[in-house]
Design a protein around this motif. Structure first.
Motif, PDB file in Angstrom:
ATOM      1  N   VAL A 245      33.647  47.029  46.260  1.00  0.00           N
ATOM      2  CA  VAL A 245      35.098  46.953  46.361  1.00  0.00           C
ATOM      3  C   VAL A 245      35.506  45.491  46.464  1.00  0.00           C
ATOM      4  CG1 VAL A 245      37.131  47.595  47.717  1.00  0.00           C
ATOM      5  CG2 VAL A 245      35.171  49.149  47.592  1.00  0.00           C
ATOM      6  N   ASN A 246      36.202  45.005  45.459  1.00  0.00           N
ATOM      7  CA  ASN A 246      36.696  43.630  45.461  1.00  0.00           C
ATOM      8  C   ASN A 246      38.203  43.735  45.685  1.00  0.00           C
ATOM      9  OD1 ASN A 246      36.515  40.977  42.913  1.00  0.00           O
ATOM     10  ND2 ASN A 246      37.233  40.924  45.019  1.00  0.00           N
ATOM     11  N   TYR A 247      38.648  43.309  46.880  1.00  0.00           N
ATOM     12  CA  TYR A 247      40.055  43.516  47.245  1.00  0.00           C
ATOM     13  C   TYR A 247      40.831  42.214  47.207  1.00  0.00           C
ATOM     14  CZ  TYR A 247      38.015  42.109  51.712  1.00  0.00           C
ATOM     15  OH  TYR A 247      37.335  41.435  52.684  1.00  0.00           O
ATOM     16  N   ASP A 248      42.151  42.339  47.238  1.00  0.00           N
ATOM     17  CA  ASP A 248      43.034  41.173  47.141  1.00  0.00           C
ATOM     18  C   ASP A 248      43.165  40.523  48.524  1.00  0.00           C
ATOM     19  OD1 ASP A 248      45.062  39.338  46.846  1.00  0.00           O
ATOM     20  OD2 ASP A 248      46.377  40.687  45.724  1.00  0.00           O
ATOM     21  N   VAL A 249      42.531  39.366  48.703  1.00  0.00           N
ATOM     22  CA  VAL A 249      42.544  38.723  50.030  1.00  0.00           C
ATOM     23  C   VAL A 249      43.882  38.090  50.364  1.00  0.00           C
ATOM     24  CG1 VAL A 249      40.135  38.210  50.524  1.00  0.00           C
ATOM     25  CG2 VAL A 249      41.453  36.650  49.089  1.00  0.00           C
TER      26      VAL A 249
END
Lengths: 245, 310
Positions: free
Chosen positions: A67-71
């Motif tokens: 899961v690559n999320y919007d930091v």
């Protein structure tokens, strides 16, 4: 291809691991098994829905989802909570969640040099290898290597063959190969070390098509042997491989 | 939509080792096996764009090592940032970071690295190219992006068109720090770090590492002490930007923008995005150290970098 054939594994224990500033690994299983895919697919859907706009990329694979999320919108604590919320009460997806494909393949020594070698090793005819490679449904576990390239399995244990010791520099697009108990189709011309059995005219990655990538993780695939003439009719390229394995 | 006109072309006269159209990359496509791509030193591309009033991830040109030259067919404002590759305008030296006017007939040329490895050229409104999957990032291996949309690197005779105009270029608020020597790169430690032997973990954070010649847009290999991990072959899983993977030879490979989307080597963690940008400026032979950082600290620094461009 019917739902009745699909095994579904026991509910997984969900583990979250830090893998980077803006990425968490959701680990569901520890071994490769088609029976895990209904869970991976279900988690994929739940996470996409749960994160919505805050998701940058979601990469499902055999046992995990990255899961690559919007930091700019979430910190790691919030992303972890979002994952846990999304996966509460997870139920395995029905196989209808993955699409079904029939892929016509011209199995031939000129474009699949390992076909006779594997037949020889097993002491059977090439036709027998073709029959056994094309008689079962395969599951797309993950996409990677090149755009649209799907790692599929599992092939029957007796057919399992290690990768070539020295990969070929150039493998033609559409080449169908096996490595260990997996099978795949080269989506574009690239280097590669899989044992080649034949070639398909189907384009796996086509920017002019609505579904740019023909396959998605969780799709089910069956190969269909065709003659050279049909392969040519379908637009197939019969140019033999430049290099032998 | 921005309108371009053919008068505003910059004609590529020669390319050096590599010049690519790059933006911030492709997102939301990695489950299809499509890589991220985009500017390796996203901080420098961000500054070059900021100087012209563009959004940070607007398409520009990533010039590796130098040797690149172009001639202006029309007068316009350009900006460069990042590595100092000895840029000149009609032979007169340009500062490595700043906006400047180029007049019709003038030549912008990059010689060779003075400091850093990659320079970024920004055009007003960005380089005109047709996006595919939301980006014009050039990935040769995938035959995606670039001026032709087929992953081709820039070549002599190519025409770069600006998507807009720039009325008032900005000035650099400070000289960006370029890694020269003793580069310290921050590594967000990952869960698999526990599978490495204690001595290897000590070596990771206490030994100097050299940037190997085996370095490209997919990844950069480091050489140093041999790291040992108890995990053997792993089942392939998604790979984040900056992942520090350790293959059986014990020498780490840092996976960058053009990495494959999944892979099966154990990982120490992943470099922070700022560290990835810094690594993109490190020539082979550069000595560097790795230092541990938490996701929280890395995020704070990342957001502070973005805030400078608002």
């Amino acid at each position: 291809m019917s739902d009745a054939q699909i095994r579904v594994s026991e509910a997984p224990v969900i583990r979250l691991e830090t893998v980077g500033m803006d990425a968490l690994m959701v680990r569901l299983f520890d071994a490769i098994d088609e029976a895990h895919m209904p869970w991976i697919l279900a988690a994929d859907r739940a996470l996409r829905e749960g994160f919505g706009e805050d998701l940058v990329d979601l990469v499902p694979s055999y046992t995990t989802l990255l899961v690559n999320y919007d930091v700019e919108r979430l910190d790691q604590r919030e992303a972890s909570a979002c994952i846990r919320d999304a996966l509460i009460g997870l139920r395995p997806a029905s196989t209808a969640a993955g699409r079904e494909h029939r892929i016509p393949v011209w199995y031939d020594e000129s474009v699949g040099p390992e076909l006779p070698r594997i037949a020889e090793r097993l002491g059977v005819s090439c036709e027998e290898i073709i029959r056994r490679h094309s008689e079962r449904d395969y599951c797309a576990f993950a996409l990677g290597f090149t755009p649209g390239y799907a790692f599929m399995g599992m092939i029957e244990e007796a057919l399992a063959t290690p990768r070539l010791k020295t990969p070929r520099q150039k493998v033609a697009a559409g080449s169908v190969g096996i490595a260990e108990r997996q099978t795949a189709i080269y989506s574009m011309r690239s280097p590669g070390g899989w044992n080649l059995l034949g070639r398909t005219a189907v384009k796996l990655f086509d920017r002019e098509r609505d579904d740019i990538s023909l396959f998605r993780p969780g799709d089910r695939i069956r190969f269909e042997p065709i003659t050279r003439d049909v392969f040519i009719e379908q637009g197939g390229d019969t140019t033999p491989l430049e290099e032998r394995g | 939509m921005m309108v371009s006109n053919d008068d505003a072309a910059l004609v590529v006269e020669r390319i050096g080792p590599q010049a690519l159209v790059e933006d911030s990359g492709r997102f939301g496509v990695r489950h299809l096996g499509v890589t991220q791509g985009g500017a390796l030193d996203w901080v420098s591309l961000g500054w070059a764009n900021w100087l012209l009033g563009n959004a940070p991830g607007t398409a520009g040109v990533e010039i590796a090592i130098g040797g690149f030259a172009l001639k202006a067919e029309a007068s316009m404002t350009l900006a460069i940032a990042g590595g100092d590759l000895g840029a000149t305008l009609d032979g007169a030296p340009l500062p490595p970071n700043g906006a400047f006017a180029i007049e019709r007939g003038q030549t912008l040329a990059f010689a060779q690295p003075v400091a850093g490895l990659r320079a970024y050229l920004a055009l007003p409104g960005g380089v005109v190219a047709a996006p595919f999957m939301g980006s014009v990032a050039t990935v040769a291996r995938e035959q995606l992006g670039g001026l032709d949309g087929r992953g081709s690197a820039l070549a002599g005779g190519d025409r770069l068109l600006a998507a807009g105009t720039c009325a008032a270029p900005r000035e650099m608020p400070m000289a960006p720090a370029l890694p020269r020597e003793d580069v310290a790169l921050e590594l967000v430690t990952g869960a698999q770090i526990g599978h490495f032997e204690g001595a290897s973990l000590f070596a990771t954070f206490n030994s100097p590492w050299q940037v190997d010649t085996r370095a490209d847009r997919m990844g950069v290999r480091l050489t140093g002490p041999e790291l040992r991990c108890q995990l053997g072959g792993m089942i392939s899983e998604g790979i984040p930007l900056g992942a520090v993977q350790v293959p059986p030879d014990g020498q780490p490979i840092i996976l960058l923008n053009d990495r494959q989307t999944i892979g099966g080597y154990p990982r120490l963690g992943a470099l922070s995005p700022l560290a990835c940008a810094a690594l993109a400026q490190c020539a082979p032979g550069t000595t560097l150290t790795l230092s541990p950082i938490t996701p929280h600290q890395a995020r704070r620094r990342y957001l502070a970098t973005l805030a400078q461009w608002r």
